[in-house]
Design a protein around this motif. Structure first.
Motif, PDB file in Angstrom:
ATOM      1  N   GLN A   1      39.160 -39.362  13.479  1.00 16.78           N
ATOM      2  CA  GLN A   1      40.240 -39.274  12.664  1.00 16.78           C
ATOM      3  C   GLN A   1      40.845 -38.310  11.823  1.00 16.78           C
ATOM      4  O   GLN A   1      41.994 -38.249  11.321  1.00 16.78           O
ATOM      5  N   ARG A   2      39.794 -37.404  11.861  1.00 18.64           N
ATOM      6  CA  ARG A   2      40.155 -36.132  10.456  1.00 18.64           C
ATOM      7  C   ARG A   2      41.001 -35.822  11.409  1.00 18.64           C
ATOM      8  O   ARG A   2      42.695 -35.211  10.497  1.00 18.64           O
ATOM      9  N   GLY A   3      40.876 -34.782  13.051  1.00 17.06           N
ATOM     10  CA  GLY A   3      41.480 -34.260  13.907  1.00 17.06           C
ATOM     11  C   GLY A   3      43.094 -35.198  13.832  1.00 17.06           C
ATOM     12  O   GLY A   3      44.053 -34.372  14.073  1.00 17.06           O
ATOM     13  N   GLU A   4      43.002 -36.627  14.012  1.00 16.81           N
ATOM     14  CA  GLU A   4      44.403 -37.435  14.485  1.00 16.81           C
ATOM     15  C   GLU A   4      45.261 -37.073  13.138  1.00 16.81           C
ATOM     16  O   GLU A   4      45.922 -36.723  13.538  1.00 16.81           O
ATOM     17  N   ALA A   5      45.063 -36.696  11.960  1.00 12.32           N
ATOM     18  CA  ALA A   5      45.249 -36.920  10.422  1.00 12.32           C
ATOM     19  C   ALA A   5      46.009 -35.515  10.823  1.00 12.32           C
ATOM     20  O   ALA A   5      47.296 -35.033  10.708  1.00 12.32           O
ATOM     21  N   LEU A   6      45.361 -34.116  11.279  1.00 11.91           N
ATOM     22  CA  LEU A   6      45.610 -32.749  11.004  1.00 11.91           C
ATOM     23  C   LEU A   6      46.418 -32.130  12.030  1.00 11.91           C
ATOM     24  O   LEU A   6      47.069 -31.262  11.880  1.00 11.91           O
ATOM     25  N   SER A   7      46.853 -33.851  12.953  1.00 16.30           N
ATOM     26  CA  SER A   7      47.410 -32.681  14.059  1.00 16.30           C
ATOM     27  C   SER A   7      48.797 -33.262  13.935  1.00 16.30           C
ATOM     28  O   SER A   7      49.216 -32.294  14.709  1.00 16.30           O
ATOM     29  N   SER A  23      40.765 -29.802  17.270  1.00 18.96           N
ATOM     30  CA  SER A  23      40.320 -29.610  19.297  1.00 18.96           C
ATOM     31  C   SER A  23      38.801 -28.562  18.570  1.00 18.96           C
ATOM     32  O   SER A  23      37.943 -28.059  19.945  1.00 18.96           O
ATOM     33  N   GLY A  24      38.230 -28.208  17.782  1.00 19.83           N
ATOM     34  CA  GLY A  24      36.811 -27.518  18.016  1.00 19.83           C
ATOM     35  C   GLY A  24      35.316 -28.370  17.027  1.00 19.83           C
ATOM     36  O   GLY A  24      36.016 -29.672  17.418  1.00 19.83           O
ATOM     37  N   ALA A  25      34.679 -27.931  16.907  1.00 22.32           N
ATOM     38  CA  ALA A  25      33.337 -28.861  16.600  1.00 22.32           C
ATOM     39  C   ALA A  25      34.193 -30.078  16.198  1.00 22.32           C
ATOM     40  O   ALA A  25      32.946 -31.102  15.503  1.00 22.32           O
ATOM     41  N   ILE A  42      41.369 -23.754  10.580  1.00 20.69           N
ATOM     42  CA  ILE A  42      41.674 -25.040  10.078  1.00 20.69           C
ATOM     43  C   ILE A  42      42.251 -26.213  10.757  1.00 20.69           C
ATOM     44  O   ILE A  42      41.332 -26.950  11.301  1.00 20.69           O
ATOM     45  N   VAL A  43      42.982 -25.825  10.798  1.00 23.64           N
ATOM     46  CA  VAL A  43      43.487 -27.408  11.661  1.00 23.64           C
ATOM     47  C   VAL A  43      43.249 -27.235  13.450  1.00 23.64           C
ATOM     48  O   VAL A  43      42.528 -28.345  14.539  1.00 23.64           O
ATOM     49  N   SER A  44      42.654 -26.286  13.580  1.00 29.26           N
ATOM     50  CA  SER A  44      42.335 -25.832  15.044  1.00 29.26           C
ATOM     51  C   SER A  44      40.667 -26.518  14.916  1.00 29.26           C
ATOM     52  O   SER A  44      40.276 -26.971  16.285  1.00 29.26           O
ATOM     53  N   HIS A  45      39.781 -26.294  14.156  1.00 30.70           N
ATOM     54  CA  HIS A  45      39.178 -26.579  13.859  1.00 30.70           C
ATOM     55  C   HIS A  45      38.118 -28.434  14.097  1.00 30.70           C
ATOM     56  O   HIS A  45      37.538 -28.850  14.927  1.00 30.70           O
TER      57      HIS A  45
END
Length: 189
Positions: free
Chosen positions: A81-87, A72-74, A66-69
């Motif tokens: 912004q979601r990726g920034e939070a999950l990072s 760094s994924g699609a 889930i985190v990698s999606h």
């Protein structure tokens, strides 16, 4: 008195050891909603890291997927912004591993603060913890899933935080709702 514009607070979400509704010690399931919602709240309030603890191999792999999606994924291109939070999510097999990870970043172990929906003697008041966090030091706010952390687990913490209480006798918030309320009360302007 605020010594920093960003608190030195970490959040740890524990899936084991927690209690089932029948009082058994279990490993609860990781949920996608908890990951997203707690990470977004933690990032919004300046939390340093969000650790997800489970000893279940399939659950560890699910969190990584889930985190990698989103990081760094699609999902990263779809919603940065979601990726920034999950990072800020870190995953590990044990509470001790989460503390060790935090200690490596902080040059020492954080003070641990456990939470519970039940009122208990010697609970730390929210405003006292808020002051402690803003005065400095490293802290880990520990949240339990299912029906909460085990008594043995809580007895090993540095502090037990008073419960969140509404105006009714009903008190069974989702962990993601409790996390958001706690972060606002402890770190909100």
């Amino acid at each position: 008195m605020k010594t920093s514009s960003r608190p030195n607070l970490h959040v740890i979400l524990v899936h084991y050891p927690v209690v089932s509704k029948n009082g058994d010690i279990i490993a609860s399931a990781v949920t996608n909603l908890d990951l997203h919602d707690i990470a977004r709240a933690a990032k919004s309030y300046g939390v340093r890291s969000f650790h997800v603890v489970t000893p279940v191999r399939d659950q560890l792999e699910l969190v990584d997927k889930i985190v990698s999606h989103w990081v760094s994924g699609a999902g990263a291109a779809y919603n940065p912004q979601r990726g920034e939070a999950l990072s800020i999510i870190r995953v590990g097999e044990s509470f001790e591993a989460a503390l060790t990870d935090i200690a490596a970043d902080e040059n020492g172990y954080p003070k641990t603060i456990v939470t519970s929906a039940r009122k208990r003697a010697n609970s730390l008041q929210m405003n006292v913890l808020r002051d402690m966090i803003w005065e400095g030091g490293s802290y880990a706010l520990v949240l339990g899933t299912a029906w909460g952390l085990t008594d043995d687990f809580m007895n090993q913490a540095d502090y037990l935080l008073e419960p969140i209480c509404g105006p009714t006798d009903y008190n069974h918030l989702s962990v993601r709702s409790a996390a958001a309320i706690l972060l606002d009360r402890l770190l909100g302007k």
